[in-house]
Every structure is written in C-alpha cells, then in structure tokens.
Design a protein around this motif. Sequence first.
Motif, PDB file in Angstrom:
ATOM      1  N   ARG A 198       5.378  16.632 -24.056  1.00 49.35           N
ATOM      2  CA  ARG A 198       6.216  17.267 -23.035  1.00 49.35           C
ATOM      3  C   ARG A 198       5.461  17.293 -21.716  1.00 49.35           C
ATOM      4  O   ARG A 198       4.249  17.508 -21.686  1.00 49.35           O
ATOM      5  CB  ARG A 198       6.565  18.707 -23.422  1.00 49.35           C
ATOM      6  N   ALA A 199       6.194  17.085 -20.618  1.00 52.80           N
ATOM      7  CA  ALA A 199       5.605  17.195 -19.289  1.00 52.80           C
ATOM      8  C   ALA A 199       6.564  18.000 -18.429  1.00 52.80           C
ATOM      9  O   ALA A 199       7.694  17.574 -18.197  1.00 52.80           O
ATOM     10  CB  ALA A 199       5.392  15.811 -18.688  1.00 52.80           C
ATOM     11  N   ASP A 200       6.119  19.165 -17.996  1.00 50.49           N
ATOM     12  CA  ASP A 200       6.931  19.972 -17.077  1.00 50.49           C
ATOM     13  C   ASP A 200       6.460  19.667 -15.657  1.00 50.49           C
ATOM     14  O   ASP A 200       5.326  19.977 -15.287  1.00 50.49           O
ATOM     15  CB  ASP A 200       6.749  21.460 -17.400  1.00 50.49           C
ATOM     16  N   ALA A 201       7.321  19.043 -14.880  1.00 50.02           N
ATOM     17  CA  ALA A 201       6.940  18.645 -13.519  1.00 50.02           C
ATOM     18  C   ALA A 201       6.944  19.840 -12.563  1.00 50.02           C
ATOM     19  O   ALA A 201       6.468  19.719 -11.439  1.00 50.02           O
ATOM     20  CB  ALA A 201       7.878  17.560 -13.004  1.00 50.02           C
ATOM     21  N   ARG A 202       7.491  20.950 -12.997  1.00 50.69           N
ATOM     22  CA  ARG A 202       7.525  22.185 -12.191  1.00 50.69           C
ATOM     23  C   ARG A 202       8.086  21.944 -10.784  1.00 50.69           C
ATOM     24  O   ARG A 202       7.523  22.343  -9.792  1.00 50.69           O
ATOM     25  CB  ARG A 202       6.131  22.813 -12.152  1.00 50.69           C
ATOM     26  N   GLN A 203       9.184  21.222 -10.726  1.00 49.12           N
ATOM     27  CA  GLN A 203       9.895  20.896  -9.493  1.00 49.12           C
ATOM     28  C   GLN A 203       9.107  19.970  -8.567  1.00 49.12           C
ATOM     29  O   GLN A 203       9.459  19.795  -7.395  1.00 49.12           O
ATOM     30  CB  GLN A 203      10.354  22.173  -8.761  1.00 49.12           C
ATOM     31  N   GLY A 204       8.071  19.378  -9.106  1.00 48.09           N
ATOM     32  CA  GLY A 204       7.378  18.336  -8.353  1.00 48.09           C
ATOM     33  C   GLY A 204       8.008  16.983  -8.649  1.00 48.09           C
ATOM     34  O   GLY A 204       8.978  16.885  -9.411  1.00 48.09           O
ATOM     35  N   CYS A 205       7.451  15.942  -8.070  1.00 53.20           N
ATOM     36  CA  CYS A 205       7.986  14.596  -8.274  1.00 53.20           C
ATOM     37  C   CYS A 205       7.679  14.120  -9.703  1.00 53.20           C
ATOM     38  O   CYS A 205       6.603  14.370 -10.243  1.00 53.20           O
ATOM     39  CB  CYS A 205       7.362  13.657  -7.244  1.00 53.20           C
ATOM     40  N   SER A 206       8.635  13.415 -10.299  1.00 50.93           N
ATOM     41  CA  SER A 206       8.482  12.924 -11.678  1.00 50.93           C
ATOM     42  C   SER A 206       7.261  12.014 -11.835  1.00 50.93           C
ATOM     43  O   SER A 206       6.687  11.924 -12.921  1.00 50.93           O
ATOM     44  CB  SER A 206       9.729  12.143 -12.086  1.00 50.93           C
ATOM     45  N   LEU A 207       6.872  11.331 -10.746  1.00 53.31           N
ATOM     46  CA  LEU A 207       5.868  10.268 -10.880  1.00 53.31           C
ATOM     47  C   LEU A 207       4.496  10.782 -11.300  1.00 53.31           C
ATOM     48  O   LEU A 207       3.835  10.181 -12.152  1.00 53.31           O
ATOM     49  CB  LEU A 207       5.783   9.477  -9.568  1.00 53.31           C
ATOM     50  N   LEU A 208       4.070  11.906 -10.727  1.00 54.51           N
ATOM     51  CA  LEU A 208       2.769  12.457 -11.123  1.00 54.51           C
ATOM     52  C   LEU A 208       2.838  12.996 -12.551  1.00 54.51           C
ATOM     53  O   LEU A 208       1.899  12.819 -13.334  1.00 54.51           O
ATOM     54  CB  LEU A 208       2.320  13.558 -10.152  1.00 54.51           C
ATOM     55  N   ALA A 209       3.954  13.629 -12.894  1.00 59.88           N
ATOM     56  CA  ALA A 209       4.112  14.142 -14.262  1.00 59.88           C
ATOM     57  C   ALA A 209       3.993  12.993 -15.265  1.00 59.88           C
ATOM     58  O   ALA A 209       3.341  13.121 -16.307  1.00 59.88           O
ATOM     59  CB  ALA A 209       5.451  14.863 -14.409  1.00 59.88           C
ATOM     60  N   PHE A 210       4.632  11.849 -14.949  1.00 58.29           N
ATOM     61  CA  PHE A 210       4.513  10.694 -15.844  1.00 58.29           C
ATOM     62  C   PHE A 210       3.057  10.225 -15.942  1.00 58.29           C
ATOM     63  O   PHE A 210       2.548   9.996 -17.042  1.00 58.29           O
ATOM     64  CB  PHE A 210       5.395   9.531 -15.381  1.00 58.29           C
ATOM     65  N   GLU A 211       2.412  10.088 -14.812  1.00 55.48           N
ATOM     66  CA  GLU A 211       1.013   9.595 -14.833  1.00 55.48           C
ATOM     67  C   GLU A 211       0.112  10.515 -15.659  1.00 55.48           C
ATOM     68  O   GLU A 211      -0.743  10.054 -16.407  1.00 55.48           O
ATOM     69  CB  GLU A 211       0.463   9.469 -13.412  1.00 55.48           C
ATOM     70  N   ARG A 212       0.308  11.819 -15.507  1.00 54.97           N
ATOM     71  CA  ARG A 212      -0.542  12.773 -16.216  1.00 54.97           C
ATOM     72  C   ARG A 212      -0.236  12.801 -17.719  1.00 54.97           C
ATOM     73  O   ARG A 212      -1.100  13.089 -18.533  1.00 54.97           O
ATOM     74  CB  ARG A 212      -0.346  14.184 -15.623  1.00 54.97           C
TER      75      ARG A 212
END
Lengths: 338, 338
Positions: free
Chosen positions: B82-96
């Motif tokens: 699971r990756a919660d982007a916390r209303q940030g951009c999806s791209l960093l959440a995917f990378e992390r």
Amino acid sequence: MSDTVTLTLEELETLSLEVLSRHGFDEAHAGAITRSVVAAQRDECHSHGVYRLLGCIETLQKGGVSPDAAPEISRAASGIVRADARQGCSLLAFERARPALIDAASTNGVALLALNNAFHFSALWPEVESLAETGLVALAMTPSHAFVAPAGGHAPLLGTNPIAFSWPRPDDAPFTFDFATSVVARGEIELHRRAGKAIPEGWAVDPDGHSTRDPERALEGAMLTFGGYKGSALSIMIELLAGPLIGDVLGHETQPAGTDGKGRPWHGELILAIDPRSLLGDAMERHLQHAEALFDGVLGQGARLPSQRRHAARRRSRERGVTIPETLYHELDALRQV
Amino acid sequence: MSDTVTLTLEELETLSLEVLSRHGFDEAHAGAITRSVVAAQRDECHSHGVYRLLGCIETLQKGGVSPDAAPEISRAASGIVRADARQGCSLLAFERARPALIDAASTNGVALLALNNAFHFSALWPEVESLAETGLVALAMTPSHAFVAPAGGHAPLLGTNPIAFSWPRPDDAPFTFDFATSVVARGEIELHRRAGKAIPEGWAVDPDGHSTRDPERALEGAMLTFGGYKGSALSIMIELLAGPLIGDVLGHETQPAGTDGKGRPWHGELILAIDPRSLLGDAMERHLQHAEALFDGVLGQGARLPSQRRHAARRRSRERGVTIPETLYHELDALRQV
C-alpha cells in the motif's frame, strides 16, 4: 418459429452427463463439462450451451482431448498455483485447482492460476463468477486459434482471445463480463456467408488487408479486433499472459483437432484472483457497498450492466426450464444412445 | 510552421526541476514529476510531456496537490503493498513503493500495489515500463474525472480510465501500451470546438443520449468509451479495481482542483506485477524468447507494435534533444523566474 424442446435443468444435466459418459469421458470430466454447458444454457448463452457437446464429442473422436486425464495441481510460489490439464478439458483442471487458488489469494491478497495444456471450449464467466461468489475479484483470459489480424495487419495471427472479469456484490449476483477481443465471433461471419449476406464494415479484412464486406473474402482474410489498435493491444496482452508467461503456446501455434490426428488444440489459460479483505480488512463491506454507486449510476441512466440479461435468464430458467431447438435435442439424444 | 526551441534532455530536466522547486515542490516530488514529464517528452508523448507542468503548478496554487507530502508505504499482506500519497503527486508514491512491489512480486510470484489518495496527471507507461525493465510483467490502471458515459447511457459517469501494460523483451525495450478507455482524449473534442470543426461519429453523445458530431453538444453531453459495450465494461472494471477494491473513490466522486478550494482531485491507482521467473524458473529465458514470435508476427505483416513509435522517438531525442513550441518554452521559463 422452429420447433423447440423444453427441459428442466435436471433433465438437461442428465442428458449432458449421459452423452459425455457414453463416449468415454470419465465421471469427473463429464461432471465439470456438464456444469459449464448447463450453466451457459441456463443463462441463455446459447453459443456456449449444450450445443457445444457436439464439438466436445467430435474433438474426442479426433484425439483432441483426453477423456480421463487427471489434472496435476501444484504450487510454484506462494501466489502461484499451477494446473496441468494433461490434454484434458480445462474445466476439470480449473475445478481441481480452484481451492488452492482461493487459499493462495486469501493468504497473499492476490494469486494467479496458470492452467496449461488444456482443451478449451467453454465460456470464461462461470469460472470468474464462481470465484466472485466466494468474495474474490477475478480476471480470466485465454488465447484461441488464430483467426484475427493485429491492428494494421492483414493476416490471422491472434486468437479471438476472450477476457472475463467478476466482482462480488453484497446483495446481488456478481458483476461479470466476458467478451472476445475480436469484433464478433467467427461463426457470425459464417452465418452471413450461408445466408448470402454482406457483413458490416469493420469486421474483417481480405487477404490484401483491405476492409471487406464479403464474408467469403473475410474468411480467406482475417477478422479484426474490437476497438481498433486498443483492442489489438489487449489481444496481444492476453496471448502473452495466457501463453509464454505461463510456459504455454501462442494462439497461432494451436490448431483445432483434425481427422489426421495432427491438430494441436491444447493451450493455456490465466486466472487472477484478488482478495478484497486483504486490502480492506474490516472496511471491506463499506467499500463493496460503495462500489454499488457505480452500478446505480449505470442503471440510473437507463444503461444495462453486462451481466444483467444473463442473470434475468437464470431466474427464468430456474422457474421454467430451458428451451433448445428440437433438432439439437434429437442430435444430443441420439448421441447418448450411440 | 510555428517557432520551436530544441533542448537537450539535461536542459529540459533542469528547466522542469527549477519550475517545480520555484513553486514549492520539495526535491523528492520535483524529481519524480520531472522524471515522468521528461520521459514523456523524450518519447514524443507531447500530451504527457513538460506542458503538464503548467497544470501541476495551477493545481498546486489551487490547493489540489501537496508539494511536500511524504508517501506512507506499508504491506497489507505478503502480496499487497500500500502507498498513501497523502494528497501528494502519485509519482513519488509510486517511486517509493516500487522496491517493495518488486520484492513482493519476486517473493510471491504476483503482487499488487494499491496507491491511494494521489493527485494523478501522468502517463502510466513509464511506471509499468520501469517494472518490465527489471524483468517483471506489469499492468496499471487509474480512474479519472467523469467525462464518459457507459455504453447505452447518456451522462458522464466514468473517467477516461487508462490502462497500461508492459512485458520484458530479451533484446529490446519492453513491449508496452497505455491507452484511455474513452474513444479519444477530452482535449481532442475541445480542439475541434475551437477550430469550429465537427467531430467524427462515435466520439460522443449529446445530453439526450443521441450520437452527435457537434463538439459543443458533445461537451454538454458525454464522451463514449472505445469499442462500444466492451470498452465500457473494461472502464467499469478499472473504476472498481483502482477505486473501491483499494478503498478509494470512484471517478465521478473526484473533481479537478478549483479556485474555491473545493475540488477533490485525489484518487487511486492499481499496479499489478508478475514475476515470470516464479512461474517459469530456468525455462524463463526460453519462453520470453518464444514470445518474440508474436511480435515478429505483427511486424512481419507490416503492422506496428504499440510502443514502437515511442521507442524510435526516444532514440532520436537522446541523440538530438527534444523540440517544444517556443511559446511553451517561454511560459515554462517565465514560471522558473516568478
């Protein structure tokens, strides 16, 4: 209107079991095949109903399907179940692998069933729907014999490559779809040829790659995928996932069983199962209920859900039985007495 | 021909990083967004290239994206990241989340990444392609704001709901596709309206559900899915999988960020990763090589593979840099100096 025969679901089941057993399918295979064709007939999916028994018997007589192969089930990784159908029908291999797939999905959250080396003739929706009935989300796909050209091409390369999906609904039968990635079934073009009618634009190309409305030229050429290059891309994906990814063949490497014994009808099927509870925990019921807003949105504007007509037919068939052409009934009845 | 500016990939990267940093995106987000838009520009996917930076800055200014949210990565089951982007951009959440997804797929054979609560504007192909470059097979999907009617309907309900797939090739860049399940992008209809041109039949319906060629009426009504009821079914599947299945919203529950601060642009994305080695073991190389027969079959009849044009553009851009409209260059250059 042509003459028809109405049978209860139990009578239809007995007819199917007797036809299959009479020609050598063992009890396990006869049962699995019967469950699929009776379910399709019950839901008024005539093209995957008991009429398919004729093809099963023909394929058996040509050596294209083992009537008594015991599927081998194994686990390749915690999320991967393998089922080797050993040239038997895909349906028994699926049934035998299903408990392991459900277990793997529940344990890992997501799991794949790689079903190999199978004779495949059936609709995919009974399989994904049976998984959704246990609360899983399921996706299935399989290649088929190559009749379809890729977008921009002119020669058969891809199968009609169906894809099916099912989603559990809290108070209703699962949301389910199952469609070929070709524009239409090949049989539709054959029906037009026999009726001497032109086919609609966009169904097929002639051997030179030109769009054709002549069913003869279409059968010499290639069918097209639905939705242009997008449907073609999906069809290629299905060949890759249900072929090389699971160590099985591509659609154009298969052929229907032939009287010379040289056909190679066997190929793969891939089924993905996802456990919503692994993702959502205690919030699962709430989110499944939330999904209903999408179905309400479809129905609320007068559009139809993919599985709606089939589920209505199911209710009717349970009450009143199923109706099949009298000629088909006589063919099947003769087959159980041969 | 309008005036253009040619930049090296390094110059384009610096421009993007400076624009994003200047407006408050932290280094991690600026880097992730830059990698995506520069890759798209490099591959001549102009609609997902650096022009998208304008929309990112506008969304930031309207409060529609957090410029410094740190994504939260967790494991819900052995096959579920699971990756919660916390209303940030999806791209960093995917990378992390990517390393955990790769690990989960390698361990279990198959794994899912559920990416939630993200501002999403990018192409999906860079994500699936980056997974295929590590040897995995990947599928991604996301809903978007509702502009599309279901088959048989007349009102916006579904997003343009893209789906992307990537497959590792032994001696070539991955086979990759990425397409919206709407017939065309909404921008295409707007371009026709601005040019005073009729749109082709089949793109959209007016508010009464009638097919229309008038772009004004189309924008008041709804776009259609590609491939009729089949594309509509796929679009519904994408909403379910990248929405309620991962505990996130449906497309029609999102809105672009507005000046009133009331937009809710955040939603989910689902990425499936499969490890061919888990399925095939030592036979993996042989079966991946076998898959090449399908690509050879497409190319051999003069048809094109989905990713072919993009990969050719990539080679050109690496040699000669990328060319963008001078007006766009000046807009971006001004934004880095504001």
